[in-house]
Design a protein around this motif. Structure first.
Motif, PDB file in Angstrom:
ATOM      1  N   MET A   1       6.296 -36.389 -54.680  1.00 37.90           N
ATOM      2  CA  MET A   1       5.935 -37.669 -54.102  1.00 37.90           C
ATOM      3  C   MET A   1       7.168 -38.278 -53.439  1.00 37.90           C
ATOM      4  SD  MET A   1       3.324 -39.537 -56.687  1.00 37.90           S
ATOM      5  CE  MET A   1       4.130 -39.246 -58.232  1.00 37.90           C
ATOM      6  N   THR A   2       6.927 -39.037 -52.392  1.00 36.41           N
ATOM      7  CA  THR A   2       7.981 -39.756 -51.683  1.00 36.41           C
ATOM      8  C   THR A   2       7.493 -41.182 -51.465  1.00 36.41           C
ATOM      9  OG1 THR A   2       8.717 -37.772 -50.532  1.00 36.41           O
ATOM     10  CG2 THR A   2       9.325 -39.872 -49.553  1.00 36.41           C
ATOM     11  N   GLU A   3       8.379 -42.142 -51.650  1.00 38.80           N
ATOM     12  CA  GLU A   3       8.019 -43.523 -51.369  1.00 38.80           C
ATOM     13  C   GLU A   3       8.845 -44.011 -50.189  1.00 38.80           C
ATOM     14  OE1 GLU A   3       6.916 -47.688 -53.521  1.00 38.80           O
ATOM     15  OE2 GLU A   3       7.962 -46.170 -54.672  1.00 38.80           O
ATOM     16  N   PHE A   4       8.164 -44.458 -49.139  1.00 39.13           N
ATOM     17  CA  PHE A   4       8.806 -44.997 -47.955  1.00 39.13           C
ATOM     18  C   PHE A   4       8.858 -46.512 -48.111  1.00 39.13           C
ATOM     19  CE2 PHE A   4       6.686 -41.065 -46.636  1.00 39.13           C
ATOM     20  CZ  PHE A   4       7.762 -40.386 -46.097  1.00 39.13           C
ATOM     21  N   VAL A   5      10.062 -47.052 -48.232  1.00 35.93           N
ATOM     22  CA  VAL A   5      10.227 -48.484 -48.458  1.00 35.93           C
ATOM     23  C   VAL A   5      10.978 -49.076 -47.279  1.00 35.93           C
ATOM     24  CG1 VAL A   5      11.163 -50.250 -49.990  1.00 35.93           C
ATOM     25  CG2 VAL A   5      10.301 -48.106 -50.935  1.00 35.93           C
ATOM     26  N   GLU A   6      10.332 -49.946 -46.555  1.00 33.08           N
ATOM     27  CA  GLU A   6      10.944 -50.588 -45.386  1.00 33.08           C
ATOM     28  C   GLU A   6      10.127 -51.822 -45.053  1.00 33.08           C
ATOM     29  OE1 GLU A   6      13.434 -51.704 -42.859  1.00 33.08           O
ATOM     30  OE2 GLU A   6      13.857 -49.770 -43.725  1.00 33.08           O
ATOM     31  N   TYR A   7      10.782 -52.819 -44.570  1.00 34.47           N
ATOM     32  CA  TYR A   7      10.089 -54.051 -44.204  1.00 34.47           C
ATOM     33  C   TYR A   7      10.202 -54.261 -42.706  1.00 34.47           C
ATOM     34  CZ  TYR A   7      10.226 -54.537 -49.188  1.00 34.47           C
ATOM     35  OH  TYR A   7      10.075 -54.300 -50.523  1.00 34.47           O
ATOM     36  N   CYS A   8       9.603 -53.376 -41.960  1.00 31.06           N
ATOM     37  CA  CYS A   8       9.585 -53.498 -40.512  1.00 31.06           C
ATOM     38  C   CYS A   8       8.168 -53.235 -40.034  1.00 31.06           C
ATOM     39  CB  CYS A   8      10.558 -52.514 -39.855  1.00 31.06           C
ATOM     40  SG  CYS A   8      10.046 -50.795 -39.967  1.00 31.06           S
ATOM     41  N   VAL A   9       7.936 -53.536 -38.793  1.00 27.98           N
ATOM     42  CA  VAL A   9       6.640 -53.234 -38.185  1.00 27.98           C
ATOM     43  C   VAL A   9       6.768 -51.827 -37.620  1.00 27.98           C
ATOM     44  CG1 VAL A   9       4.914 -54.008 -36.538  1.00 27.98           C
ATOM     45  CG2 VAL A   9       6.390 -55.669 -37.669  1.00 27.98           C
ATOM     46  N   CYS A  10       6.599 -50.820 -38.490  1.00 28.16           N
ATOM     47  CA  CYS A  10       6.846 -49.432 -38.088  1.00 28.16           C
ATOM     48  C   CYS A  10       5.851 -48.504 -38.783  1.00 28.16           C
ATOM     49  CB  CYS A  10       8.271 -49.027 -38.443  1.00 28.16           C
ATOM     50  SG  CYS A  10       8.631 -49.133 -40.203  1.00 28.16           S
ATOM     51  N   THR A  11       5.816 -47.283 -38.285  1.00 31.07           N
ATOM     52  CA  THR A  11       5.014 -46.224 -38.889  1.00 31.07           C
ATOM     53  C   THR A  11       5.914 -45.023 -39.114  1.00 31.07           C
ATOM     54  OG1 THR A  11       3.020 -46.973 -37.739  1.00 31.07           O
ATOM     55  CG2 THR A  11       2.998 -44.737 -38.612  1.00 31.07           C
ATOM     56  N   VAL A  12       5.854 -44.444 -40.308  1.00 35.13           N
ATOM     57  CA  VAL A  12       6.606 -43.231 -40.621  1.00 35.13           C
ATOM     58  C   VAL A  12       5.631 -42.064 -40.544  1.00 35.13           C
ATOM     59  CG1 VAL A  12       7.952 -41.995 -42.353  1.00 35.13           C
ATOM     60  CG2 VAL A  12       8.193 -44.479 -42.127  1.00 35.13           C
ATOM     61  N   HIS A  13       5.938 -41.096 -39.680  1.00 32.43           N
ATOM     62  CA  HIS A  13       5.150 -39.869 -39.555  1.00 32.43           C
ATOM     63  C   HIS A  13       5.924 -38.777 -40.273  1.00 32.43           C
ATOM     64  CE1 HIS A  13       2.707 -41.773 -36.397  1.00 32.43           C
ATOM     65  NE2 HIS A  13       3.855 -42.334 -36.054  1.00 32.43           N
ATOM     66  N   TRP A  14       5.310 -38.124 -41.243  1.00 33.53           N
ATOM     67  CA  TRP A  14       6.010 -37.125 -42.032  1.00 33.53           C
ATOM     68  C   TRP A  14       5.266 -35.791 -42.034  1.00 33.53           C
ATOM     69  CZ3 TRP A  14       3.391 -34.931 -46.044  1.00 33.53           C
ATOM     70  CH2 TRP A  14       2.286 -35.611 -46.521  1.00 33.53           C
ATOM     71  N   ARG A  15       6.028 -34.726 -42.287  1.00 32.57           N
ATOM     72  CA  ARG A  15       5.453 -33.375 -42.408  1.00 32.57           C
ATOM     73  C   ARG A  15       6.251 -32.598 -43.436  1.00 32.57           C
ATOM     74  NH1 ARG A  15       1.985 -30.108 -40.052  1.00 32.57           N
ATOM     75  NH2 ARG A  15       1.650 -31.540 -38.330  1.00 32.57           N
ATOM     76  N   ASN A  16       5.534 -31.924 -44.318  1.00 28.43           N
ATOM     77  CA  ASN A  16       6.154 -31.029 -45.284  1.00 28.43           C
ATOM     78  C   ASN A  16       6.247 -29.662 -44.608  1.00 28.43           C
ATOM     79  OD1 ASN A  16       6.526 -29.082 -47.366  1.00 28.43           O
ATOM     80  ND2 ASN A  16       5.879 -30.608 -48.865  1.00 28.43           N
ATOM     81  N   LEU A  17       7.465 -29.221 -44.307  1.00 34.17           N
ATOM     82  CA  LEU A  17       7.661 -27.958 -43.590  1.00 34.17           C
ATOM     83  C   LEU A  17       7.327 -26.749 -44.451  1.00 34.17           C
ATOM     84  CD1 LEU A  17      11.000 -28.792 -41.747  1.00 34.17           C
ATOM     85  CD2 LEU A  17       8.655 -28.969 -40.874  1.00 34.17           C
ATOM     86  N   THR A  18       7.323 -26.918 -45.762  1.00 29.45           N
ATOM     87  CA  THR A  18       7.025 -25.821 -46.669  1.00 29.45           C
ATOM     88  C   THR A  18       5.523 -25.592 -46.794  1.00 29.45           C
ATOM     89  OG1 THR A  18       9.032 -26.369 -47.902  1.00 29.45           O
ATOM     90  CG2 THR A  18       7.445 -24.932 -48.998  1.00 29.45           C
ATOM     91  N   THR A  19       4.755 -26.675 -46.907  1.00 27.36           N
ATOM     92  CA  THR A  19       3.310 -26.542 -47.145  1.00 27.36           C
ATOM     93  C   THR A  19       2.456 -26.827 -45.915  1.00 27.36           C
ATOM     94  OG1 THR A  19       3.007 -28.862 -47.776  1.00 27.36           O
ATOM     95  CG2 THR A  19       3.644 -27.317 -49.533  1.00 27.36           C
ATOM     96  N   GLY A  20       3.013 -27.518 -44.928  1.00 26.76           N
ATOM     97  CA  GLY A  20       2.250 -27.889 -43.745  1.00 26.76           C
ATOM     98  C   GLY A  20       1.524 -29.217 -43.876  1.00 26.76           C
ATOM     99  N   ALA A  21       1.575 -29.839 -45.052  1.00 26.60           N
ATOM    100  CA  ALA A  21       0.935 -31.139 -45.240  1.00 26.60           C
ATOM    101  C   ALA A  21       1.611 -32.167 -44.342  1.00 26.60           C
ATOM    102  CB  ALA A  21       1.032 -31.573 -46.697  1.00 26.60           C
ATOM    103  N   ALA A  22       0.845 -33.135 -43.843  1.00 22.85           N
ATOM    104  CA  ALA A  22       1.399 -34.152 -42.943  1.00 22.85           C
ATOM    105  C   ALA A  22       0.619 -35.441 -43.096  1.00 22.85           C
ATOM    106  CB  ALA A  22       1.343 -33.668 -41.497  1.00 22.85           C
ATOM    107  N   GLY A  23       1.233 -36.516 -42.626  1.00 20.68           N
ATOM    108  CA  GLY A  23       0.555 -37.798 -42.674  1.00 20.68           C
ATOM    109  C   GLY A  23       1.382 -38.881 -42.027  1.00 20.68           C
ATOM    110  N   ALA A  24       0.890 -40.080 -42.091  1.00 24.56           N
ATOM    111  CA  ALA A  24       1.585 -41.244 -41.545  1.00 24.56           C
ATOM    112  C   ALA A  24       1.363 -42.405 -42.499  1.00 24.56           C
ATOM    113  CB  ALA A  24       1.067 -41.583 -40.157  1.00 24.56           C
ATOM    114  N   VAL A  25       2.361 -43.264 -42.595  1.00 26.93           N
ATOM    115  CA  VAL A  25       2.271 -44.418 -43.481  1.00 26.93           C
ATOM    116  C   VAL A  25       2.982 -45.602 -42.827  1.00 26.93           C
ATOM    117  CG1 VAL A  25       4.338 -43.790 -44.797  1.00 26.93           C
ATOM    118  CG2 VAL A  25       2.605 -45.214 -45.853  1.00 26.93           C
ATOM    119  N   VAL A  26       2.415 -46.779 -43.003  1.00 23.74           N
ATOM    120  CA  VAL A  26       3.052 -48.024 -42.570  1.00 23.74           C
ATOM    121  C   VAL A  26       3.689 -48.610 -43.828  1.00 23.74           C
ATOM    122  CG1 VAL A  26       2.706 -50.306 -41.568  1.00 23.74           C
ATOM    123  CG2 VAL A  26       1.363 -48.363 -40.741  1.00 23.74           C
ATOM    124  N   PRO A  27       5.023 -48.492 -43.992  1.00 26.18           N
ATOM    125  CA  PRO A  27       5.657 -48.891 -45.241  1.00 26.18           C
ATOM    126  C   PRO A  27       5.394 -50.331 -45.659  1.00 26.18           C
ATOM    127  CG  PRO A  27       7.171 -47.609 -43.932  1.00 26.18           C
ATOM    128  CD  PRO A  27       5.976 -47.898 -43.067  1.00 26.18           C
TER     129      PRO A  27
END
Length: 69
Positions: A1-27
């Motif tokens: 698990m990873t927790e993205f903590v930020e107080y901005c008007v942003c979106t974090v797009h992430w990808r696990n290079l090992t498994t191929g899992a991906a997603g996006a989160v607005v912290p």
């Protein structure tokens, strides 16, 4: 698990290079950790627009990589 903590008007797009899992989160709206899975994870951040405050925000592109046990 990873927790993205930020107080901005942003979106974090992430990808696990090992498994191929991906997603996006607005912290600023996140309710907790993201299930990225184990492996090497890479993420980039994009800034969401502030239509009522143009010119207030300067954004530099960037990315990060880390290993999740």
């Amino acid at each position: 698990m990873t927790e993205f903590v930020e107080y901005c008007v942003c979106t974090v797009h992430w990808r696990n290079l090992t498994t191929g899992a991906a997603g996006a989160v607005v912290p600023s709206r996140s309710t907790g950790p993201v299930l990225t899975g184990s492996g090497t994870v890479v993420a980039v951040l994009t800034v969401n627009g502030w239509s009522d405050r143009p010119g207030v925000l300067t954004a530099l592109p960037g990315a990060g990589t880390w290993n999740v046990p």
